[in-house]
Design an enzyme around this catalytic site. Structure first.
Site, mmCIF file in Angstrom:
data_model
loop_
_atom_site.group_PDB
_atom_site.id
_atom_site.type_symbol
_atom_site.label_atom_id
_atom_site.label_comp_id
_atom_site.label_asym_id
_atom_site.label_seq_id
_atom_site.Cartn_x
_atom_site.Cartn_y
_atom_site.Cartn_z
ATOM 1 N N ARG A 1 0.847 -1.193 0.000
ATOM 2 C CA ARG A 1 0.000 0.000 0.000
ATOM 3 C C ARG A 1 0.881 1.241 0.000
ATOM 4 N NH1 ARG A 1 -5.473 -1.384 3.167
ATOM 5 N NH2 ARG A 1 -6.382 -2.199 1.275
ATOM 6 N N GLN B 1 -0.376 2.340 -5.928
ATOM 7 C CA GLN B 1 -1.800 2.669 -5.826
ATOM 8 C C GLN B 1 -2.578 2.332 -7.111
ATOM 9 O OE1 GLN B 1 -1.994 6.551 -4.141
ATOM 10 N NE2 GLN B 1 -3.718 6.034 -2.850
ATOM 11 N N ASP C 1 -3.633 -1.371 -7.249
ATOM 12 C CA ASP C 1 -4.281 -1.925 -6.061
ATOM 13 C C ASP C 1 -5.674 -2.497 -6.377
ATOM 14 O OD1 ASP C 1 -5.343 -2.483 -3.594
ATOM 15 O OD2 ASP C 1 -4.947 -0.509 -2.732
ATOM 16 N N SER D 1 -8.433 -2.625 -3.530
ATOM 17 C CA SER D 1 -9.176 -1.379 -3.341
ATOM 18 C C SER D 1 -10.203 -1.183 -4.452
ATOM 19 C CB SER D 1 -8.228 -0.181 -3.308
ATOM 20 O OG SER D 1 -7.493 -0.198 -2.115
ATOM 21 N N TYR E 1 -3.959 -1.869 7.550
ATOM 22 C CA TYR E 1 -5.072 -2.796 7.782
ATOM 23 C C TYR E 1 -5.429 -2.834 9.264
ATOM 24 C CZ TYR E 1 -4.412 -4.816 3.125
ATOM 25 O OH TYR E 1 -4.332 -4.996 1.772
HETATM 26 P P1 NAD Z 1 -10.168 -3.983 5.129
HETATM 27 O O1 NAD Z 1 -11.006 -4.368 3.958
HETATM 28 O O2 NAD Z 1 -9.004 -4.836 5.493
HETATM 29 O O3 NAD Z 1 -11.103 -3.844 6.447
HETATM 30 C C1 NAD Z 1 -12.244 -3.025 6.433
HETATM 31 C C2 NAD Z 1 -12.285 -2.182 7.666
HETATM 32 O O4 NAD Z 1 -12.708 -2.966 8.789
HETATM 33 C C3 NAD Z 1 -10.952 -1.546 8.085
HETATM 34 O O5 NAD Z 1 -11.112 -0.154 8.068
HETATM 35 C C4 NAD Z 1 -10.709 -2.096 9.478
HETATM 36 O O6 NAD Z 1 -10.121 -1.134 10.351
HETATM 37 C C5 NAD Z 1 -12.116 -2.415 9.937
HETATM 38 N N1 NAD Z 1 -12.192 -3.349 11.065
HETATM 39 C C6 NAD Z 1 -11.556 -4.538 11.250
HETATM 40 N N2 NAD Z 1 -11.915 -5.085 12.422
HETATM 41 C C7 NAD Z 1 -12.794 -4.238 13.010
HETATM 42 C C8 NAD Z 1 -13.517 -4.240 14.231
HETATM 43 N N3 NAD Z 1 -13.393 -5.234 15.106
HETATM 44 N N4 NAD Z 1 -14.325 -3.201 14.495
HETATM 45 C C9 NAD Z 1 -14.440 -2.183 13.614
HETATM 46 N N5 NAD Z 1 -13.807 -2.110 12.453
HETATM 47 C C10 NAD Z 1 -12.979 -3.128 12.150
HETATM 48 O O7 NAD Z 1 -9.655 -2.477 4.991
HETATM 49 P P2 NAD Z 1 -9.321 -1.668 3.687
HETATM 50 O O8 NAD Z 1 -10.551 -1.330 2.968
HETATM 51 O O9 NAD Z 1 -8.294 -2.402 2.963
HETATM 52 O O10 NAD Z 1 -8.746 -0.289 4.264
HETATM 53 C C11 NAD Z 1 -7.959 -0.167 5.423
HETATM 54 C C12 NAD Z 1 -7.257 1.191 5.359
HETATM 55 O O11 NAD Z 1 -6.216 1.201 4.391
HETATM 56 C C13 NAD Z 1 -8.145 2.355 5.009
HETATM 57 O O12 NAD Z 1 -7.804 3.464 5.791
HETATM 58 C C14 NAD Z 1 -7.801 2.649 3.582
HETATM 59 O O13 NAD Z 1 -8.077 3.989 3.211
HETATM 60 C C15 NAD Z 1 -6.327 2.357 3.576
HETATM 61 N N6 NAD Z 1 -5.837 2.066 2.216
HETATM 62 C C16 NAD Z 1 -4.666 2.657 1.817
HETATM 63 C C17 NAD Z 1 -4.169 2.402 0.537
HETATM 64 C C18 NAD Z 1 -2.897 3.026 0.069
HETATM 65 O O14 NAD Z 1 -2.258 3.715 0.825
HETATM 66 N N7 NAD Z 1 -2.486 2.806 -1.157
HETATM 67 C C19 NAD Z 1 -4.861 1.561 -0.313
HETATM 68 C C20 NAD Z 1 -6.026 0.955 0.134
HETATM 69 C C21 NAD Z 1 -6.506 1.225 1.418
#
Ligand code: NAD
Length: 392
Positions: free
Chosen positions: A128, A133, A136, A139, A235
């Protein structure tokens, strides 16, 4: 170098790994592209559109694998546990395979893939970083799933979303609650807001608060703090059962007051935490809807069943799996753009460039020369460290 696109074989899968619009970029970079006949038709891309762009159509699946130096798929064996195995005899040593491979799923399956000798790259392992990006795919698919989850909920709910003031009285807006504000959750919030619902959301990562609010959602703050809520890659992390029990207790009221609950809370490589119990469902109003996007990973709702839509305590619970496949045109387009960016980085001067200094290559490379070579995956399955690890 020939890139081959087989037709997806997972039952009901409608996506395709490459769409016609990315082909000119690939040809310009020196690739040839071959496609199994009909591979794009379920996504809205008939063979004729590929032909126009210079793709060669190959009738037989086996011929695509036999001719291609790089095979690109959406669901490879690994993430396709129903029909993917049939592709194993078609793979060969040194051939590259790129797609969803579920790298933290079954080590036996990964070993079977490794034994074919194929050089596989798992898009789930994409780092990430800013540079990665555009590649990805997780995403991209989460974006589609978050959007589709809201639409599914909207057509299922016996209410409308927006507030209306009419001659026949005032209709109050639907209340949507999103648990897990990652990529899918944030897209669900944005979509539900556009339809006029009142949206609130919760995530255990405090960083999510600002993102939820910037989309016009209300962020629900609970008086508990997760320990190291976020790992180095961004994550969410696994918490202990006490934490989950406390979460359930504190979420009960807001769940009961919601017309729609969309759950997306997952932790990589772990079973999804149960955050909505049967007792919590029972407190919801009749006709309410739960869309459990974590259903495939064990489910955030105790009553959801993966791939099924069930009614319990008068609440419709949809355990959506593979929702991205239900928006196949744009899901394929996004995925194809991710793959194209990945391929253009991976191949230079007609050769796979397994650069030991490129973290995109290093982190996504899963199997090579008969072995699982990915350090993170080996550690996850407690496999002994390889002497010379990763790509060279
Ligand atoms: P994910 O699909 O792994 O999980 C979904 C969400 O569930 C996450 O936000 C996680 O914190 C939440 N979660 C897990 N257990 C939980 C609990 N017990 N109670 C409440 N919430 C819980 O996550 P994702 O969609 O891959 O995104 C995670 C983060 O990474 C986000 O902030 C996203 O913006 C970021 N992200 C960054 C990049 C990058 O930098 N290139 C790319 C993709 C995502």
């Amino acid at each position: 170098m020939i890139i081959g696109v087989p037709k997806e074989s997972y039952p009901g899968e409608r996506r395709v790994a490459l769409v016609p619009v990315v082909v000119p970029n690939l040809l310009k970079a020196g690739f040839e592209v071959i496609l199994q006949a009909g591979a794009g038709s379920d996504a809205g891309f008939p063979d004729a559109l590929y032909l126009e762009k210079g793709v060669r159509i190959v009738p037989e699946r086996a011929a695509v694998f036999a001719q291609a130096e790089i095979v690109v798929q959406v669901l490879c064996y690994g993430s396709n546990d129903l029909t993917g195995k049939a592709d194993l005899p078609l793979m060969r040593r040194g051939q590259a395979l790129i797609g969803f491979l579920r790298p933290l799923g079954s080590v036996e399956v990964l070993q079977q893939i490794a034994q074919t000798g194929v050089t596989s790259f798992s898009v789930e392992l994409m780092p990430r970083t800013t540079r990665a990006q555009s590649m990805d795919a997780l995403s991209s698919m989460a974006t589609i799933c978050g959007y589709k989850a809201v639409l599914l909920a909207a057509v299922t709910l016996p209410k409308i979303f927006p507030m209306l003031t009419t001659a026949a009285g005032t209709i109050t807006p639907a209340r949507v609650f999103v648990i897990g504000a990652g990529v899918a959750g944030l897209q669900a919030i944005a979509t539900a807001r556009r339809l006029g619902a009142v949206v609130s959301a919760y995530d255990m990562r405090p960083a999510a608060k600002e993102q939820v609010q910037s989309l016009g959602g209300r962020f629900l703050e609970l008086p508990i703090a997760a320990k190291d809520a976020q790992d180095a890659r961004g994550y969410g992390t696994a918490q202990d059962e006490n934490f989950y029990a406390r979460q359930r207790e504190l979420l009960t009221q807001v769940v009961a007051e919601s017309d729609i609950v969309i759950t997306t809370a997952v932790v990589p490589g772990k079973k999804a935490p149960v955050l909505v119990t049967a007792a919590m469902v029972q407190k919801m109003a009749p006709g309410s809807v739960i869309i459990d996007l974590a259903a495939e990973r064990g489910g955030n709702c105790e009553l959801s069943r993966a791939g099924q839509s069930v009614v319990e305590h008068d609440v419709r619970i949809i355990g959506g799996i593979n929702l991205a496949s239900e928006v196949p045109y744009h899901a394929s387009q996004m995925y194809a753009r991710n793959l194209t960016a990945f391929l253009l980085n991976l191949v230079k001067d007609g050769k796979l460039r397994l650069d030991a200094n490129d973290e995109i290559v290093q982190e996504t490379l899963l199997t090579r020369n008969g072995e699982i070579v990915n350090a993170r995956v080996r550690e996850f399955f407690s496999l002994p460290e390889l002497v010379a690890q990763g790509a060279k």
